[in-house]
Design a protein around this motif. Structure first.
Motif, PDB file in Angstrom:
ATOM      1  N   ASN A  26     -24.240   7.131  20.563  1.00  0.00           N
ATOM      2  CA  ASN A  26     -25.520   7.056  21.265  1.00  0.00           C
ATOM      3  C   ASN A  26     -26.573   7.856  20.500  1.00  0.00           C
ATOM      4  OD1 ASN A  26     -25.098   5.493  23.816  1.00  0.00           O
ATOM      5  ND2 ASN A  26     -23.441   6.982  23.981  1.00  0.00           N
ATOM      6  N   ILE A  27     -27.325   7.159  19.671  1.00  0.00           N
ATOM      7  CA  ILE A  27     -28.274   7.799  18.769  1.00  0.00           C
ATOM      8  C   ILE A  27     -29.692   7.344  19.081  1.00  0.00           C
ATOM      9  CG2 ILE A  27     -29.003   8.025  16.361  1.00  0.00           C
ATOM     10  CD1 ILE A  27     -26.025   7.512  15.621  1.00  0.00           C
ATOM     11  N   PHE A  28     -30.581   8.310  19.289  1.00  0.00           N
ATOM     12  CA  PHE A  28     -31.994   7.984  19.439  1.00  0.00           C
ATOM     13  C   PHE A  28     -32.684   7.986  18.083  1.00  0.00           C
ATOM     14  CE2 PHE A  28     -35.987   7.433  21.399  1.00  0.00           C
ATOM     15  CZ  PHE A  28     -36.887   8.273  20.766  1.00  0.00           C
ATOM     16  N   SER A  29     -32.442   9.025  17.316  1.00  0.00           N
ATOM     17  CA  SER A  29     -33.031   9.100  15.981  1.00  0.00           C
ATOM     18  C   SER A  29     -32.231  10.090  15.147  1.00  0.00           C
ATOM     19  CB  SER A  29     -34.490   9.543  16.028  1.00  0.00           C
ATOM     20  OG  SER A  29     -34.602  10.857  16.524  1.00  0.00           O
ATOM     21  N   ASN A  72     -31.990   3.779   7.113  1.00  0.00           N
ATOM     22  CA  ASN A  72     -32.211   4.154   8.509  1.00  0.00           C
ATOM     23  C   ASN A  72     -31.716   3.081   9.478  1.00  0.00           C
ATOM     24  OD1 ASN A  72     -33.405   6.647   7.855  1.00  0.00           O
ATOM     25  ND2 ASN A  72     -35.397   5.665   7.543  1.00  0.00           N
ATOM     26  N   ALA A  73     -31.789   1.844   9.062  1.00  0.00           N
ATOM     27  CA  ALA A  73     -31.326   0.761   9.942  1.00  0.00           C
ATOM     28  C   ALA A  73     -29.821   0.836  10.160  1.00  0.00           C
ATOM     29  CB  ALA A  73     -31.704  -0.587   9.347  1.00  0.00           C
ATOM     30  N   LYS A  74     -29.119   1.405   9.201  1.00  0.00           N
ATOM     31  CA  LYS A  74     -27.660   1.508   9.292  1.00  0.00           C
ATOM     32  C   LYS A  74     -27.191   2.923   9.640  1.00  0.00           C
ATOM     33  CE  LYS A  74     -26.748  -2.220   5.981  1.00  0.00           C
ATOM     34  NZ  LYS A  74     -26.075  -2.580   4.708  1.00  0.00           N
ATOM     35  N   ASN A  75     -28.152   3.835   9.847  1.00  0.00           N
ATOM     36  CA  ASN A  75     -27.797   5.238  10.133  1.00  0.00           C
ATOM     37  C   ASN A  75     -26.833   5.783   9.086  1.00  0.00           C
ATOM     38  OD1 ASN A  75     -29.376   5.319  12.470  1.00  0.00           O
ATOM     39  ND2 ASN A  75     -27.681   4.609  13.759  1.00  0.00           N
ATOM     40  N   VAL A  91     -14.320  18.952  -1.833  1.00  0.00           N
ATOM     41  CA  VAL A  91     -14.395  18.114  -0.647  1.00  0.00           C
ATOM     42  C   VAL A  91     -15.876  18.000  -0.286  1.00  0.00           C
ATOM     43  CG1 VAL A  91     -13.760  17.847   1.771  1.00  0.00           C
ATOM     44  CG2 VAL A  91     -12.122  18.852   0.159  1.00  0.00           C
ATOM     45  N   TYR A  92     -16.332  16.792  -0.123  1.00  0.00           N
ATOM     46  CA  TYR A  92     -17.740  16.525   0.166  1.00  0.00           C
ATOM     47  C   TYR A  92     -17.902  16.180   1.646  1.00  0.00           C
ATOM     48  CZ  TYR A  92     -18.962  16.692  -4.744  1.00  0.00           C
ATOM     49  OH  TYR A  92     -19.180  17.123  -6.039  1.00  0.00           O
ATOM     50  N   TYR A  93     -18.881  16.818   2.271  1.00  0.00           N
ATOM     51  CA  TYR A  93     -19.149  16.632   3.699  1.00  0.00           C
ATOM     52  C   TYR A  93     -20.579  16.136   3.897  1.00  0.00           C
ATOM     53  CZ  TYR A  93     -15.154  19.799   4.284  1.00  0.00           C
ATOM     54  OH  TYR A  93     -13.915  20.393   4.230  1.00  0.00           O
ATOM     55  N   CYS A  94     -20.756  15.238   4.835  1.00  0.00           N
ATOM     56  CA  CYS A  94     -22.097  14.818   5.199  1.00  0.00           C
ATOM     57  C   CYS A  94     -22.503  15.533   6.487  1.00  0.00           C
ATOM     58  CB  CYS A  94     -22.192  13.312   5.375  1.00  0.00           C
ATOM     59  SG  CYS A  94     -21.066  12.603   6.584  1.00  0.00           S
ATOM     60  N   LYS A  95     -23.790  15.703   6.627  1.00  0.00           N
ATOM     61  CA  LYS A  95     -24.343  16.323   7.824  1.00  0.00           C
ATOM     62  C   LYS A  95     -25.629  15.609   8.211  1.00  0.00           C
ATOM     63  CE  LYS A  95     -26.777  20.176   7.974  1.00  0.00           C
ATOM     64  NZ  LYS A  95     -27.230  21.597   7.968  1.00  0.00           N
ATOM     65  N   MET A  96     -25.834  15.422   9.504  1.00  0.00           N
ATOM     66  CA  MET A  96     -27.051  14.782   9.989  1.00  0.00           C
ATOM     67  C   MET A  96     -27.562  15.517  11.228  1.00  0.00           C
ATOM     68  SD  MET A  96     -26.211  10.719   9.781  1.00  0.00           S
ATOM     69  CE  MET A  96     -25.400   9.962   8.391  1.00  0.00           C
ATOM     70  N   TRP A  97     -28.884  15.600  11.328  1.00  0.00           N
ATOM     71  CA  TRP A  97     -29.512  16.105  12.557  1.00  0.00           C
ATOM     72  C   TRP A  97     -29.798  14.886  13.416  1.00  0.00           C
ATOM     73  CZ3 TRP A  97     -30.405  20.640  14.931  1.00  0.00           C
ATOM     74  CH2 TRP A  97     -31.269  20.632  16.021  1.00  0.00           C
ATOM     75  N   VAL A  99     -30.639  13.136  17.135  1.00  0.00           N
ATOM     76  CA  VAL A  99     -31.147  13.249  18.499  1.00  0.00           C
ATOM     77  C   VAL A  99     -30.390  12.220  19.334  1.00  0.00           C
ATOM     78  CG1 VAL A  99     -33.136  13.058  20.020  1.00  0.00           C
ATOM     79  CG2 VAL A  99     -33.409  13.993  17.703  1.00  0.00           C
ATOM     80  N   SER A 100     -29.731  12.718  20.365  1.00  0.00           N
ATOM     81  CA  SER A 100     -28.896  11.860  21.190  1.00  0.00           C
ATOM     82  C   SER A 100     -29.716  10.827  21.953  1.00  0.00           C
ATOM     83  CB  SER A 100     -28.105  12.711  22.171  1.00  0.00           C
ATOM     84  OG  SER A 100     -27.408  11.897  23.098  1.00  0.00           O
ATOM     85  N   GLY A 101     -29.110   9.685  22.174  1.00  0.00           N
ATOM     86  CA  GLY A 101     -29.731   8.644  22.982  1.00  0.00           C
ATOM     87  C   GLY A 101     -29.446   8.780  24.460  1.00  0.00           C
ATOM     88  N   LEU A 102     -28.724   9.840  24.817  1.00  0.00           N
ATOM     89  CA  LEU A 102     -28.381  10.089  26.204  1.00  0.00           C
ATOM     90  C   LEU A 102     -29.101  11.327  26.716  1.00  0.00           C
ATOM     91  CD1 LEU A 102     -24.520   9.463  26.088  1.00  0.00           C
ATOM     92  CD2 LEU A 102     -26.292   7.905  26.929  1.00  0.00           C
ATOM     93  N   PRO A 103     -29.497  11.358  27.995  1.00  0.00           N
ATOM     94  CA  PRO A 103     -30.110  12.577  28.538  1.00  0.00           C
ATOM     95  C   PRO A 103     -29.177  13.756  28.368  1.00  0.00           C
ATOM     96  CG  PRO A 103     -30.318  10.740  30.077  1.00  0.00           C
ATOM     97  CD  PRO A 103     -29.361  10.295  28.987  1.00  0.00           C
ATOM     98  N   PRO A 104     -29.669  14.938  28.076  1.00  0.00           N
ATOM     99  CA  PRO A 104     -31.083  15.325  27.969  1.00  0.00           C
ATOM    100  C   PRO A 104     -31.684  15.152  26.584  1.00  0.00           C
ATOM    101  CG  PRO A 104     -29.723  17.275  27.839  1.00  0.00           C
ATOM    102  CD  PRO A 104     -28.776  16.113  28.006  1.00  0.00           C
ATOM    103  N   TYR A 105     -31.145  14.259  25.783  1.00  0.00           N
ATOM    104  CA  TYR A 105     -31.721  13.891  24.492  1.00  0.00           C
ATOM    105  C   TYR A 105     -31.852  15.075  23.538  1.00  0.00           C
ATOM    106  CZ  TYR A 105     -32.935  10.044  27.576  1.00  0.00           C
ATOM    107  OH  TYR A 105     -32.887   9.039  28.495  1.00  0.00           O
ATOM    108  N   TYR A 106     -30.787  15.860  23.479  1.00  0.00           N
ATOM    109  CA  TYR A 106     -30.785  17.000  22.570  1.00  0.00           C
ATOM    110  C   TYR A 106     -30.598  16.554  21.132  1.00  0.00           C
ATOM    111  CZ  TYR A 106     -30.315  20.490  26.323  1.00  0.00           C
ATOM    112  OH  TYR A 106     -30.509  21.299  27.395  1.00  0.00           O
TER     113      TYR A 106
END
Length: 121
Positions: A26-29, A72-75, A91-97, A99-106
């Motif tokens: 559930n991803i808003f952005s 961005n279309a594929k996240n 070992v390579y790690y990915c990280k993303m900030w 914003v959840s698509g669910l309340p409270p949208y943290y």
């Protein structure tokens, strides 16, 4: 939200690999995306990052060799690894900030499971 990284493996010095990391759930952005790595006995370090606007930043050790990009279309975030050296082994790690698509949208950082890159002849 889950991040799934792929593309690691064994490659000879001078070779190339392309890492991918896709976010699902559930991803808003998604704002910043980045790749980190951790070599045996060393601390995790930032390799490259890219903002939602496309601005990039690189560690000095990979500048000019590891372009980062995102779809961005594929996240999804990519790391094209060229002219690989034995010291890139980690070992390579990915990280993303994300914003959840669910309340409270943290918004918060999410990490993917690592993918091992070994550069050896």
């Amino acid at each position: 939200v889950q991040l799934q990284a792929s593309g690691g493996g064994l490659v000879q010095p001078g070779g190339s690999l392309r890492l991918s990391c896709a976010a699902s759930g559930n991803i808003f952005s998604i704002n910043g995306m980045g790749w980190y790595r951790q070599a045996p006995g060393k601390q995790r370090e930032l390799v490259a990052s890219i903002t939602s606007g496309g601005s990039t930043m690189y560690a000095d050790s990979v500048k000019g060799r590891f372009p980062i990009s995102r779809d961005n279309a594929k996240n999804t975030v990519y790391l094209q690894m060229n002219s690989l050296k034995p010291e890139d082994t980690a070992v390579y790690y990915c990280k993303m900030w994300v914003v959840s698509g669910l309340p409270p949208y943290y918004g918060m950082d999410y990490w993917g499971e690592g993918t091992l890159v070994t550069v050896s002849s």
